[in-house]
Scaffold this active site. Structure first.
Site, PDB file in Angstrom:
ATOM      1  N   GLY A 169       2.879   2.251  10.773  1.00 49.49           N
ATOM      2  CA  GLY A 169       3.907   3.269  10.574  1.00 49.49           C
ATOM      3  C   GLY A 169       4.683   3.650  11.821  1.00 49.49           C
ATOM      4  N   HIS A 226      -9.458   1.371   5.269  1.00 47.90           N
ATOM      5  CA  HIS A 226      -8.154   1.616   5.902  1.00 47.90           C
ATOM      6  C   HIS A 226      -8.327   2.637   7.020  1.00 47.90           C
ATOM      7  CE1 HIS A 226      -4.024   2.736   6.594  1.00 47.90           C
ATOM      8  NE2 HIS A 226      -3.676   1.614   5.995  1.00 47.90           N
ATOM      9  N   LYS A 238       0.006   4.275  -0.294  1.00 47.85           N
ATOM     10  CA  LYS A 238      -0.628   5.447   0.332  1.00 47.85           C
ATOM     11  C   LYS A 238      -0.421   6.679  -0.554  1.00 47.85           C
ATOM     12  CE  LYS A 238      -0.060   3.197   4.757  1.00 47.85           C
ATOM     13  NZ  LYS A 238       0.106   3.306   6.203  1.00 47.85           N
ATOM     14  N   GLU A 298      -5.293  -4.584  11.092  1.00 45.11           N
ATOM     15  CA  GLU A 298      -4.233  -3.591  11.243  1.00 45.11           C
ATOM     16  C   GLU A 298      -4.458  -2.768  12.508  1.00 45.11           C
ATOM     17  OE1 GLU A 298      -2.307  -2.622   7.235  1.00 45.11           O
ATOM     18  OE2 GLU A 298      -4.075  -1.375   7.381  1.00 45.11           O
ATOM     19  N   ASN A 331       0.865  -1.180   0.000  1.00 47.58           N
ATOM     20  CA  ASN A 331       0.000   0.000   0.000  1.00 47.58           C
ATOM     21  C   ASN A 331       0.900   1.228   0.000  1.00 47.58           C
ATOM     22  OD1 ASN A 331      -1.849   2.020   0.519  1.00 47.58           O
ATOM     23  ND2 ASN A 331      -2.293   1.374   2.629  1.00 47.58           N
ATOM     24  N   SER A 372       3.548  -2.163  10.443  1.00 44.74           N
ATOM     25  CA  SER A 372       4.997  -2.274  10.666  1.00 44.74           C
ATOM     26  C   SER A 372       5.569  -3.650  10.324  1.00 44.74           C
ATOM     27  CB  SER A 372       5.361  -1.877  12.107  1.00 44.74           C
ATOM     28  OG  SER A 372       5.026  -0.518  12.345  1.00 44.74           O
ATOM     29  N   GLU A 406      -6.608   5.016   7.890  1.00 48.89           N
ATOM     30  CA  GLU A 406      -6.332   6.412   7.511  1.00 48.89           C
ATOM     31  C   GLU A 406      -7.537   7.031   6.804  1.00 48.89           C
ATOM     32  OE1 GLU A 406      -2.581   5.541   5.627  1.00 48.89           O
ATOM     33  OE2 GLU A 406      -1.771   5.072   7.603  1.00 48.89           O
TER      34      GLU A 406
HETATM   35  P1  PGA Z   1       2.974   0.244   7.641  1.00 49.88           P
HETATM   36  O1  PGA Z   1       1.477   0.490   7.102  1.00 49.88           O
HETATM   37  O2  PGA Z   1       3.438  -1.073   7.044  1.00 49.88           O
HETATM   38  O3  PGA Z   1       3.762   1.406   7.133  1.00 49.88           O
HETATM   39  O4  PGA Z   1       2.889   0.183   9.126  1.00 49.88           O
HETATM   40  C1  PGA Z   1       0.576  -0.579   7.005  1.00 49.88           C
HETATM   41  C2  PGA Z   1      -0.728  -0.083   6.435  1.00 49.88           C
HETATM   42  O5  PGA Z   1      -1.172   1.010   6.778  1.00 49.88           O
HETATM   43  O6  PGA Z   1      -1.357  -0.794   5.616  1.00 49.88           O
END
Ligand code: PGA
Length: 242
Positions: A164, A88, A10, A158, A8, A202, A90
């Site tokens: 992140g 997601h 983003k 998640e 992803n 992560s 976000e």
């Molecule tokens: P990350 O993000 O691997 O940077 O922690 C995962 C995600 O948001 O799908």
């Protein structure tokens, strides 16, 4: 079931990053797992000709109309994608998306012929309060439409506090959550035993082996470590070897 390594990007990526996907396609042409890269709408056409399967990061619940700046599932499909992410954290946080909207987006993804990667996850406060399973079940109740099948839908767990941040739940915690999610999916859906369950938050080359060894972890949704082929490639290999 075939496992899935999903990336992803983003709000990252320009034309200059297409070679990263070309490198992945070359290195994993005959991967023993599915590999999908979800990217920004502006790049989907370019990404789609690299040989890697492609997904959108979000879609609008309607097929077309007066929704400035939005992208429909049909448009994502037309750009060459096979997958789309819904729910997601976000999107839930930045855009106030609730479970009902996520369910509508998921239905729209299916209608366009896309496989939907539907995300759920608890906040740090909910995790600390011990409410994780309750939160996840409520999210699944309200955001996974009836009619979900293993062919059309993948669920990504998640934890928001792990995205992140470099933090992850312990392997025992991930295993316990995934066992609970599996039980839920089997209870509710005919093909629930075959529905892929991804872990996200992560994931990187250094923890992938440990996470992929866990029961009911059928792959990963990877943000930061999906941007460079050199970081994502070992994660794909770890999943192949799991
Ligand atoms: P990350 O993000 O691997 O940077 O922690 C995962 C995600 O948001 O799908």
């Amino acid at each position: 079931m075939r496992k899935l390594a999903a990336g992803n990007w983003k709000m990252n990526g320009t034309s200059a990053d297409i070679p990263q996907l070309e490198a992945l396609a070359a290195a994993h042409a005959n991967a023993g797992v599915d590999v999908v890269m979800c990217g920004p709408a502006t790049l989907l056409h370019r990404m789609a000709v690299t040989g890697v399967s492609i997904g959108g990061e979000d879609c609008h619940p309607e097929t077309s109309g007066a929704h400035t700046g939005d992208i429909s599932a049909e448009m994502i499909k037309d750009a060459g994608a096979t997958h789309v992410i819904t729910g997601h954290s976000e999107r839930r946080t930045d855009h106030g998306e609730d479970n009902a909207l996520i369910a509508a987006k998921t239905t729209a993804g299916w209608a366009a012929g896309l496989h939907v990667i539907l995300c759920i996850g608890e906040s740090e406060a909910q995790y600390r309060a011990g409410d994780t399973l309750e939160v996840l079940r409520a999210q699944m109740d309200a955001s996974i439409p009836d009619g979900a099948t293993a062919q059309t839908t993948t669920i990504a767990y998640e934890p928001i506090w792990a995205i992140g941040t470099g933090l992850t739940p312990t392997p025992e915690e991930i295993a316990a959550v995934h066992a609970n999610l599996r039980a839920y999916l089997m209870d509710r859906f005919e093909t629930g035993s075959q529905m892929r369950l991804l872990y996200g938050g992560s994931v990187k080359a250094s923890n992938a082996d440990e996470i992929f060894a866990l029961a009911n972890v059928d792959g990963a949704l990877v943000g930061g470590a999906s941007l460079k082929a050199a970081d994502f490639s070992p994660i794909i290999t770890a999943l192949e070897n799991a």
